[in-house]
Motif scaffolding. Sequence first.
Motif, PDB file in Angstrom:
ATOM      1  N   GLY A 155       0.847  -1.187   0.000  1.00 37.27           N
ATOM      2  CA  GLY A 155       0.000   0.000   0.000  1.00 37.27           C
ATOM      3  C   GLY A 155       0.882   1.236   0.000  1.00 37.27           C
ATOM      4  O   GLY A 155       2.082   1.163   0.286  1.00 37.27           O
ATOM      5  N   SER A 176      -1.640  -0.776  -9.880  1.00 34.86           N
ATOM      6  CA  SER A 176      -2.281  -0.864  -8.573  1.00 34.86           C
ATOM      7  C   SER A 176      -3.602  -1.607  -8.715  1.00 34.86           C
ATOM      8  O   SER A 176      -4.264  -1.526  -9.746  1.00 34.86           O
ATOM      9  CB  SER A 176      -2.503   0.521  -7.969  1.00 34.86           C
ATOM     10  OG  SER A 176      -3.334   1.294  -8.796  1.00 34.86           O
ATOM     11  N   ARG A 177      -3.921  -2.310  -7.651  1.00 32.33           N
ATOM     12  CA  ARG A 177      -5.150  -3.109  -7.649  1.00 32.33           C
ATOM     13  C   ARG A 177      -5.836  -2.985  -6.295  1.00 32.33           C
ATOM     14  O   ARG A 177      -5.178  -2.898  -5.265  1.00 32.33           O
ATOM     15  CB  ARG A 177      -4.821  -4.575  -7.897  1.00 32.33           C
ATOM     16  CG  ARG A 177      -4.171  -4.765  -9.237  1.00 32.33           C
ATOM     17  CD  ARG A 177      -4.019  -6.190  -9.576  1.00 32.33           C
ATOM     18  NE  ARG A 177      -3.390  -6.218 -10.904  1.00 32.33           N
ATOM     19  CZ  ARG A 177      -3.011  -7.283 -11.507  1.00 32.33           C
ATOM     20  NH1 ARG A 177      -3.187  -8.448 -10.950  1.00 32.33           N
ATOM     21  NH2 ARG A 177      -2.453  -7.225 -12.692  1.00 32.33           N
ATOM     22  N   SER A 178      -7.155  -3.029  -6.341  1.00 30.32           N
ATOM     23  CA  SER A 178      -7.930  -3.038  -5.097  1.00 30.32           C
ATOM     24  C   SER A 178      -7.825  -4.418  -4.464  1.00 30.32           C
ATOM     25  O   SER A 178      -7.726  -5.431  -5.159  1.00 30.32           O
ATOM     26  CB  SER A 178      -9.404  -2.720  -5.375  1.00 30.32           C
ATOM     27  OG  SER A 178      -9.518  -1.423  -5.889  1.00 30.32           O
ATOM     28  N   GLN A 179      -7.893  -4.435  -3.158  1.00 27.11           N
ATOM     29  CA  GLN A 179      -7.816  -5.687  -2.417  1.00 27.11           C
ATOM     30  C   GLN A 179      -9.174  -6.384  -2.407  1.00 27.11           C
ATOM     31  O   GLN A 179     -10.218  -5.732  -2.326  1.00 27.11           O
ATOM     32  CB  GLN A 179      -7.378  -5.430  -0.982  1.00 27.11           C
ATOM     33  CG  GLN A 179      -5.944  -4.986  -0.845  1.00 27.11           C
ATOM     34  CD  GLN A 179      -4.975  -6.041  -1.332  1.00 27.11           C
ATOM     35  OE1 GLN A 179      -4.364  -5.878  -2.374  1.00 27.11           O
ATOM     36  NE2 GLN A 179      -4.849  -7.117  -0.616  1.00 27.11           N
ATOM     37  N   ARG A 202     -12.340  -2.798  -1.142  1.00 30.73           N
ATOM     38  CA  ARG A 202     -11.936  -2.085  -2.354  1.00 30.73           C
ATOM     39  C   ARG A 202     -11.277  -0.730  -2.057  1.00 30.73           C
ATOM     40  O   ARG A 202     -10.691  -0.125  -2.941  1.00 30.73           O
ATOM     41  CB  ARG A 202     -13.144  -1.892  -3.263  1.00 30.73           C
ATOM     42  CG  ARG A 202     -13.719  -3.214  -3.729  1.00 30.73           C
ATOM     43  CD  ARG A 202     -13.682  -3.247  -5.240  1.00 30.73           C
ATOM     44  NE  ARG A 202     -14.141  -4.525  -5.748  1.00 30.73           N
ATOM     45  CZ  ARG A 202     -13.354  -5.383  -6.364  1.00 30.73           C
ATOM     46  NH1 ARG A 202     -12.090  -5.105  -6.522  1.00 30.73           N
ATOM     47  NH2 ARG A 202     -13.831  -6.508  -6.824  1.00 30.73           N
ATOM     48  N   ARG A 254      -5.755  -0.249  -1.763  1.00 27.45           N
ATOM     49  CA  ARG A 254      -5.099  -0.520  -3.045  1.00 27.45           C
ATOM     50  C   ARG A 254      -3.641  -0.888  -2.773  1.00 27.45           C
ATOM     51  O   ARG A 254      -2.969  -0.262  -1.978  1.00 27.45           O
ATOM     52  CB  ARG A 254      -5.165   0.695  -3.958  1.00 27.45           C
ATOM     53  CG  ARG A 254      -6.605   1.056  -4.316  1.00 27.45           C
ATOM     54  CD  ARG A 254      -6.715   2.119  -5.381  1.00 27.45           C
ATOM     55  NE  ARG A 254      -6.147   1.802  -6.675  1.00 27.45           N
ATOM     56  CZ  ARG A 254      -6.712   1.010  -7.586  1.00 27.45           C
ATOM     57  NH1 ARG A 254      -7.862   0.435  -7.328  1.00 27.45           N
ATOM     58  NH2 ARG A 254      -6.142   0.799  -8.750  1.00 27.45           N
ATOM     59  N   LYS A 255      -3.202  -1.898  -3.465  1.00 27.11           N
ATOM     60  CA  LYS A 255      -1.813  -2.327  -3.379  1.00 27.11           C
ATOM     61  C   LYS A 255      -1.135  -2.032  -4.712  1.00 27.11           C
ATOM     62  O   LYS A 255      -1.734  -2.188  -5.777  1.00 27.11           O
ATOM     63  CB  LYS A 255      -1.702  -3.830  -3.085  1.00 27.11           C
ATOM     64  CG  LYS A 255      -2.258  -4.235  -1.726  1.00 27.11           C
ATOM     65  CD  LYS A 255      -1.271  -3.922  -0.631  1.00 27.11           C
ATOM     66  CE  LYS A 255      -1.784  -4.466   0.701  1.00 27.11           C
ATOM     67  NZ  LYS A 255      -0.815  -4.319   1.759  1.00 27.11           N
TER      68      LYS A 255
END
Length: 173
Positions: A58, A88-91, A95, A98-99
């Motif tokens: 994050g 980056s993507r939402s967990q 949501r 973001r990682k």
Amino acid sequence: MVHDTVKELGFLTLGTRFRRIGESLQAQTQALMARHGIDLPAAHFPLLAALDRHGPLGVGELSAAVGVSQPVVTRSLRGLEASGLVESRSQEGDRRIRKVQLSSAGQALVARAKRDVWPVIEASVAQICAPLQGPLLEQLAALEAGLENTSLLQRAAASLTPRPQGPQEKASP
């Protein structure tokens, strides 16, 4: 001739000297990376290295990993994402979280930098620091002088120049 006021003020201006050394190191690192065909701000590489070492992080975690503020990390990530080096993507499950992770292009760039550029930079800086001993201000003066007298680019070029082989070192046919 104007004297270096920052050096003369000693511990009073230590932060300025550290910043000056850091700026010089970053500029020379940038030139060395450009010589290797990498057109990316040197300041972005600690972020890429942290993502390479730790995997997806994050923004807060990335900020802690490299020791810079979250706004600085966020700005840098925008540039890295636009360059296609990170994504980056939402967990799952939340949501809002973001990682950020290296993209395949980012992984390839880091692998190339680790192989071709980072060892040269590390060896060049270590070469400057090797003779340092004594009080801190004298060490800083030696570090600054080392950077001014022979840049990282020059040190790297010298370390890559083939040495002449002596009679016992010649390769067998």
